[in-house]
Design an enzyme around this catalytic site. Structure first.
Site, PDB file in Angstrom:
ATOM      1  N   GLY A 190      -4.274  -4.748  -3.933  1.00 22.18           N
ATOM      2  CA  GLY A 190      -5.283  -3.793  -4.368  1.00 22.18           C
ATOM      3  C   GLY A 190      -4.571  -2.520  -4.790  1.00 22.18           C
ATOM      4  O   GLY A 190      -3.978  -1.849  -3.967  1.00 22.18           O
ATOM      5  N   HIS A 191      -4.571  -2.244  -6.070  1.00 20.50           N
ATOM      6  CA  HIS A 191      -3.874  -1.059  -6.566  1.00 20.50           C
ATOM      7  C   HIS A 191      -4.906  -0.026  -7.020  1.00 20.50           C
ATOM      8  O   HIS A 191      -5.737  -0.311  -7.868  1.00 20.50           O
ATOM      9  CB  HIS A 191      -2.934  -1.434  -7.721  1.00 20.50           C
ATOM     10  CG  HIS A 191      -1.755  -2.238  -7.261  1.00 20.50           C
ATOM     11  ND1 HIS A 191      -0.948  -2.939  -8.101  1.00 20.50           N
ATOM     12  CD2 HIS A 191      -1.259  -2.444  -6.019  1.00 20.50           C
ATOM     13  CE1 HIS A 191       0.010  -3.543  -7.401  1.00 20.50           C
ATOM     14  NE2 HIS A 191      -0.169  -3.252  -6.134  1.00 20.50           N
ATOM     15  N   ASP A 210       0.818  -1.218   0.000  1.00 19.54           N
ATOM     16  CA  ASP A 210       0.000   0.000   0.000  1.00 19.54           C
ATOM     17  C   ASP A 210       0.851   1.269   0.000  1.00 19.54           C
ATOM     18  O   ASP A 210       0.461   2.284   0.566  1.00 19.54           O
ATOM     19  CB  ASP A 210      -0.972   0.006   1.191  1.00 19.54           C
ATOM     20  CG  ASP A 210      -1.817  -1.242   1.198  1.00 19.54           C
ATOM     21  OD1 ASP A 210      -2.363  -1.561   0.135  1.00 19.54           O
ATOM     22  OD2 ASP A 210      -1.891  -1.907   2.237  1.00 19.54           O
ATOM     23  N   LEU A 221       2.761  12.260   0.446  1.00 17.16           N
ATOM     24  CA  LEU A 221       3.368  13.340   1.236  1.00 17.16           C
ATOM     25  C   LEU A 221       2.287  14.267   1.783  1.00 17.16           C
ATOM     26  O   LEU A 221       2.369  14.768   2.903  1.00 17.16           O
ATOM     27  CB  LEU A 221       4.354  14.140   0.360  1.00 17.16           C
ATOM     28  CG  LEU A 221       5.127  15.228   1.100  1.00 17.16           C
ATOM     29  CD1 LEU A 221       6.094  14.618   2.119  1.00 17.16           C
ATOM     30  CD2 LEU A 221       5.893  16.124   0.125  1.00 17.16           C
ATOM     31  N   LYS A 266       1.893   2.110  -5.052  1.00 12.72           N
ATOM     32  CA  LYS A 266       2.572   1.599  -6.253  1.00 12.72           C
ATOM     33  C   LYS A 266       1.713   1.736  -7.502  1.00 12.72           C
ATOM     34  O   LYS A 266       2.215   2.082  -8.557  1.00 12.72           O
ATOM     35  CB  LYS A 266       2.927   0.116  -6.054  1.00 12.72           C
ATOM     36  CG  LYS A 266       3.933  -0.116  -4.946  1.00 12.72           C
ATOM     37  CD  LYS A 266       4.263  -1.595  -4.783  1.00 12.72           C
ATOM     38  CE  LYS A 266       3.092  -2.428  -4.333  1.00 12.72           C
ATOM     39  NZ  LYS A 266       2.609  -2.171  -2.975  1.00 12.72           N
ATOM     40  N   THR A 300      -5.734 -11.701   3.991  1.00 16.16           N
ATOM     41  CA  THR A 300      -6.878 -11.165   3.257  1.00 16.16           C
ATOM     42  C   THR A 300      -7.877 -12.285   2.927  1.00 16.16           C
ATOM     43  O   THR A 300      -8.914 -12.021   2.327  1.00 16.16           O
ATOM     44  CB  THR A 300      -6.427 -10.508   1.931  1.00 16.16           C
ATOM     45  OG1 THR A 300      -5.792 -11.510   1.134  1.00 16.16           O
ATOM     46  CG2 THR A 300      -5.450  -9.358   2.175  1.00 16.16           C
ATOM     47  N   GLN A 315       2.221  -5.957  -2.954  1.00 18.59           N
ATOM     48  CA  GLN A 315       2.602  -5.986  -1.536  1.00 18.59           C
ATOM     49  C   GLN A 315       3.921  -5.215  -1.342  1.00 18.59           C
ATOM     50  O   GLN A 315       4.235  -4.376  -2.162  1.00 18.59           O
ATOM     51  CB  GLN A 315       2.697  -7.421  -1.007  1.00 18.59           C
ATOM     52  CG  GLN A 315       1.357  -8.140  -0.886  1.00 18.59           C
ATOM     53  CD  GLN A 315       0.915  -8.851  -2.154  1.00 18.59           C
ATOM     54  OE1 GLN A 315       1.705  -9.467  -2.843  1.00 18.59           O
ATOM     55  NE2 GLN A 315      -0.351  -8.768  -2.466  1.00 18.59           N
TER      56      GLN A 315
HETATM   57  P1  IMP Z   1      -2.335 -12.778   2.514  1.00 20.35           P
HETATM   58  O1  IMP Z   1      -1.266 -12.584   1.528  1.00 20.35           O
HETATM   59  O2  IMP Z   1      -3.688 -12.344   2.027  1.00 20.35           O
HETATM   60  O3  IMP Z   1      -2.368 -14.141   3.113  1.00 20.35           O
HETATM   61  O4  IMP Z   1      -2.035 -11.803   3.759  1.00 20.35           O
HETATM   62  C1  IMP Z   1      -0.851 -11.944   4.552  1.00 20.35           C
HETATM   63  C2  IMP Z   1      -0.479 -10.587   5.143  1.00 20.35           C
HETATM   64  O5  IMP Z   1      -0.088  -9.725   4.100  1.00 20.35           O
HETATM   65  C3  IMP Z   1      -1.607  -9.877   5.872  1.00 20.35           C
HETATM   66  O6  IMP Z   1      -1.055  -9.101   6.922  1.00 20.35           O
HETATM   67  C4  IMP Z   1      -2.187  -8.967   4.816  1.00 20.35           C
HETATM   68  O7  IMP Z   1      -2.841  -7.855   5.369  1.00 20.35           O
HETATM   69  C5  IMP Z   1      -0.931  -8.576   4.074  1.00 20.35           C
HETATM   70  N1  IMP Z   1      -1.176  -8.225   2.670  1.00 20.35           N
HETATM   71  C6  IMP Z   1      -1.430  -9.069   1.651  1.00 20.35           C
HETATM   72  N2  IMP Z   1      -1.571  -8.394   0.502  1.00 20.35           N
HETATM   73  C7  IMP Z   1      -1.404  -7.103   0.796  1.00 20.35           C
HETATM   74  C8  IMP Z   1      -1.413  -5.900   0.017  1.00 20.35           C
HETATM   75  O8  IMP Z   1      -1.575  -5.913  -1.204  1.00 20.35           O
HETATM   76  N3  IMP Z   1      -1.198  -4.743   0.689  1.00 20.35           N
HETATM   77  C9  IMP Z   1      -0.959  -4.728   2.027  1.00 20.35           C
HETATM   78  N4  IMP Z   1      -0.937  -5.808   2.782  1.00 20.35           N
HETATM   79  C10 IMP Z   1      -1.150  -6.992   2.188  1.00 20.35           C
HETATM   80 MG    MG Z   2      -2.897  -2.094  -1.772  1.00 21.43          MG
END
Ligand code: IMP
Ligand code: MG
Length: 422
Positions: free
Chosen positions: A40-41, A13, A330, A16, A129, A223
């Site tokens: 999620g972009h 987040d 910023l 990107k 997620t 990520q």
């Molecule tokens: P998972 O990849 O959905 O299993 O999540 C594992 C961890 O990575 C959790 O803490 C999620 O909140 C975090 N996470 C997964 N994808 C994203 C992303 O795109 N942005 C921020 N955090 C993420």
């Molecule tokens: Mg995101």
């Protein structure tokens, strides 16, 4: 444009999607190489907001080719939903999208397992997620996964999938979850397969042909560095390599064809889900949430917030080989009188330069802050670096200095125009 890997230098987040969209103007091909629809972009174009989960952000620009590489794990039903959602809004998704035939599939039993295992963890939960990402990568490593290439042979796919549902239903029941209805799963997957079939190809071959004809590529990281399965705050991580190396293994493009690594850093820090967070500061989170910022694009969860952490981002610069940085959000700090920047950690009375590997040790680290004056002025309308208030300029320069990187982009809002190139 040189072939560039774009990575998140924090916990995801970092903004990107917006930077990718900005840079795609200059690239011809945009490649996703890891992760799945846990990402999620968010991209804003002329007042219209798009949230992409699996399809590279380049899809929103005409005449760009988007590639979903072999390192991605892909939920067919979700991807079809994303394609249809874009088409409904007039975005072309045809020959401009290619999907690797070696990308692994996320099946409904992966999602069910993700959810059930997480709820059994109780207070030890990761904060996943629940998109099935971890179980899908586990099946890949266990060599029992299904791949997009299987969607090209419906009869064989049906057989393989039936066997996998049977086995996973046993596991689901043993974990106290409801088994899946095999017939229903097969039906919906076959419908999705028919939509996806025309996009499936050997994308490594495609990318090598593109390299031979001097096309420029942008690798869109999902990520962030500290969610990396190897280098992140294990076990509070995702299940893929989010660091720069993942772009090569996840696409089939060799390391020596990469020219540059761009790290994206938020001007402060956020993290979704559980895990250590040295600079976490609830009052900063309250302020940002009050401004309507920092809610997850995939799950809607309020993100945890904290001050900029130069200890971890400097480490991210090393791990990824970051040449240049983009500092985003910023404008989120516009109203602050003073801003803290973490320049070192204290652990057991010692000052340490790099984050400890162990998550429990990291959780015990205390931040050492450098206090910087805020600028108390809106930066949203700045279009050149010199439009920024002097204290804002000093702040972003300090970040580049502390992380030993070169600052090339500053973002001061979601719109394309709110991007300053140095
Ligand atoms: P998972 O990849 O959905 O299993 O999540 C594992 C961890 O990575 C959790 O803490 C999620 O909140 C975090 N996470 C997964 N994808 C994203 C992303 O795109 N942005 C921020 N955090 C993420
Ligand atoms: Mg995101």
């Amino acid at each position: 444009m040189p072939n560039t890997i774009l990575v998140g230098a924090q916990w995801g987040d970092e903004g990107k999607g917006k930077i990718i969209d900005f840079l795609t103007d200059e690239a011809q091909i945009v490649v996703r190489s890891q992760g799945g629809n846990n990402a999620g972009h968010t991209i804003v174009i002329g007042g219209d907001k798009y949230v992409l989960h699996l399809i590279p952000s380049g899809i929103l620009r005409k005449s760009k080719i988007c590639v979903i590489g072999n390192g991605v794990v892909l939920d067919p039903v979700s991807l079809v939903g994303e394609i249809e959602g874009l088409r409904k809004r007039g975005v072309k998704v045809e020959k401009n999208l290619l999907i690797s035939d070696a990308a692994h599939l996320v099946m409904p039993y992966h999602c069910a397992l993700d959810g059930q295992r997480e709820s059994l963890k109780g207070s030890k939960k990761i904060g996943t997620t629940k998109r099935g990402i971890g179980p899908a990568y586990a099946d890949k490593a266990s060599r029992v996964g299904l791949r997009t290439g299987d969607l090209l042979r419906p009869d064989l796919f049906k057989k393989k999938l039936s066997r996998r549902i049977k086995e996973n239903n046993v596991i689901l029941k043993s974990l106290g979850a409801k088994p899946l209805n095999a017939k229903k799963v097969l039906e919906e997957q076959l419908v999705a397969a028919a939509v996806l079939r025309p996009f499936i190809a050997n994308t490594a071959v495609f990318l090598h042909r593109a390299l031979a004809s001097k096309k420029s590529m942008l690798f869109e990281g999902a990520q962030g560095t500290f969610l990396d399965i190897d280098h992140g705050t294990y076990p509070f991580v995702t299940s893929s390599n989010t660091t720069a190396g993942g772009a090569c293994t996840g696409s089939g493009v060799p390391p020596h064809r990469i020219d540059s690594v761009l790290g994206v850093m938020k001007a402060y820090t956020t993290r979704v889900g559980e895990g250590p967070f040295v600079t976490e500061e609830d009052s900063l989170g309250d302020m940002l949430h009050g401004m309507g910022r920092e809610f997850g694009a995939t799950t809607g969860r309020a993100r945890r917030c904290g001050w900029f952490d130069a200890v971890s981002t400097r480490y991210a610069a090393l791990l990824n080989g970051i040449d240049e940085i983009a500092i985003t959000n910023l404008d989120g700090l516009d109203n602050l009188e003073v801003i803290q920047v973490c320049v070192a950690y204290k652990l057991d009375g010692k000052t340490i330069e790099f984050p400890p590997t162990d998550s429990d040790d990291l959780a015990r680290c205390k931040p050492v802050y450098l206090e910087m004056p805020g600028w108390m002025k809106s930066t949203e309308k700045a279009r050149k670096f010199t439009d920024l208030p002097p204290n804002a300029r000093a702040y972003v320069k300090k970040i580049a200095e502390l992380t030993e990187t070169k600052l090339t982009i500053v973002s001061i809002g979601p719109a394309r125009a709110q991007t300053i190139r140095l």
